[in-house]
Design an enzyme around this catalytic site. Sequence first.
Site, PDB file in Angstrom:
ATOM      1  N   ASP A 109       0.820  -1.208   0.000  1.00  0.00           N
ATOM      2  CA  ASP A 109       0.000   0.000   0.000  1.00  0.00           C
ATOM      3  C   ASP A 109       0.852   1.255   0.000  1.00  0.00           C
ATOM      4  OD1 ASP A 109      -1.743  -1.997   0.370  1.00  0.00           O
ATOM      5  OD2 ASP A 109      -2.310  -1.456   2.413  1.00  0.00           O
TER       6      ASP A 109
ATOM      7  N   TYR B 208      -6.225 -10.994   9.513  1.00  0.00           N
ATOM      8  CA  TYR B 208      -5.008 -10.564   8.816  1.00  0.00           C
ATOM      9  C   TYR B 208      -3.717 -11.099   9.463  1.00  0.00           C
ATOM     10  CZ  TYR B 208      -1.935  -7.792   5.930  1.00  0.00           C
ATOM     11  OH  TYR B 208      -0.959  -7.418   5.039  1.00  0.00           O
TER      12      TYR B 208
END
Length: 511
Positions: free
Chosen positions: A218, A274
């Site tokens: 990201d 996650y």
Amino acid sequence: MPDTMNDAVPVMRDIDDLYPKDALEAQTKRVENLKNRFAYLYGGKAPEFIARSPGRVNLIGEHIDYSLYEVIPMAIIADVLVAVSAVSRDPSSDKVRVRVANLNRDKFSSGEFMVPAHGNIEIDASTLQWTNYFKAGFRGAVELLQKGSKGFSPCGMDVLVDGTVPAGGGLSSSAAFVCASALATLRANGINQVPKKELVERAIVSERSVGVNSGGMDQAASVFSVRGDAISISFSPELRAEALPFPNTDPPITFMIAQSFVAADKHVAAPENYNLRVVECTLAAEFLAAELGLKLQNDSGPLGTSLRGLQYAYFESKEDVRQANPEDQAETMLSLTEKHLKPEGYTREEIGSSLKLSVPDLEKKFMTKFPVRAERFYLRQRAQHVFTEALRVQRFKKLLQSPPHDANTTLLPKLGAIVNESHASSRDVYVHSCPEIDQMCEIAIEAGSYGSRVTGAGWGGCSVHLVPKGKIDAVRTAWEEKYYRIREPNITKEKLAEAVVVSEPGHGSVV
Ligand code: NG1
Ligand code: MG
């Protein structure tokens, strides 16, 4: 403006370069409004500069960045603006103050924190405060400044933030904010030339202080992206980014991004989603290494205990096939996975006995920094997804770099098929989609999408769809009728408009 990854983050004065023509008027107003609100909030002074970083959508390569495999995201137009004025250090005090406010005061209430002369600030990851992301960027920037000059003391800052990337929607508002905050802090402290690579590496490490053991896609996408192109990001042997232009086809390659409005609460649920996946991948690498009698580099190496590191170690040990191309290598890893790992998953005891660690030692080594909650660990499935997804990224990239001669008719269906395979693996093997996103993908395909998949961390959030221009309206209407209005009969026009965007690839960070 073809700046490469080795350049510094550009300083721009002209917003024409950043946003599409039809958005310029609205964006110019947005910047003006930000400046006015800044003056109103901070006693009439104007901001000295605005740092900006965009969100991103991942096109292919899901949940493989932390296993150090290449990914292909693109920056979107939506971004985070951080308006700043620096406050110089008062020699009589040993602390400086940083004040952080958001234009959207209802959702993000203002905060301030004091920074001691040594510059280290605490981040309390046990509470989810939006200002933590600013602190993460701030901390990363201070570390970078101190690397350059020992004993450096940061200045104070007055900050006002305006973000258009939806929070918790899988478009990485968090990385956009962390990168923009790090950039803002560097600039406030007199650094005008920030090498992109250093900014990204710092932002990756600092975002982890918020409590999620994230990969680096990201931040890299937010900083390195070049307007108009996708970007391929690789992590080993070192961080690299390469612009990946879309071939010109008729119809052109267009991506629709659609929110599910299922909140992906990655922070709270991280121990069972996650962070658990990150641990499962690490344990899969360790377990296979033990089975195969290989030694992985320790965590400090560039490959660490990752699945990519396992692949490296395996081929290092095989003199004769060391030259095998990356695809053949990943295929081999896949067959080793299927040969050595069992489908029903593993308990802590089983993994411990293979790694020659007691359960407490196993937990201490792999599950303490970022805790996880799980009875069984599905090492085989996670490794299968990672290796097949790594292969799909390579196939996708090849199609973009050397499109078939009959691209107008074959390229979109070919790319779409890869996208659909990726989603099937996300849904069934890595298990990070959710029924709502699965449904949205089915609706889109039925209405004319060539390929539809969950994007970002998943368990809610966002989806991405490869749709020929002529089908965009049909897909939008199908979602509206079969998904959004069923979920929320009184959904407003505004919310519907926000739910689905057709974003051009946006530009990376600038000041
Ligand atoms: P999201 O949750 O979409 O920002 C996360 C990770 C990425 C990557 C993707 C899955 C963070 C900051 N980012 O993205 O590094 O692993 O999931 O591909 O946690
Ligand atoms: Mg995020």
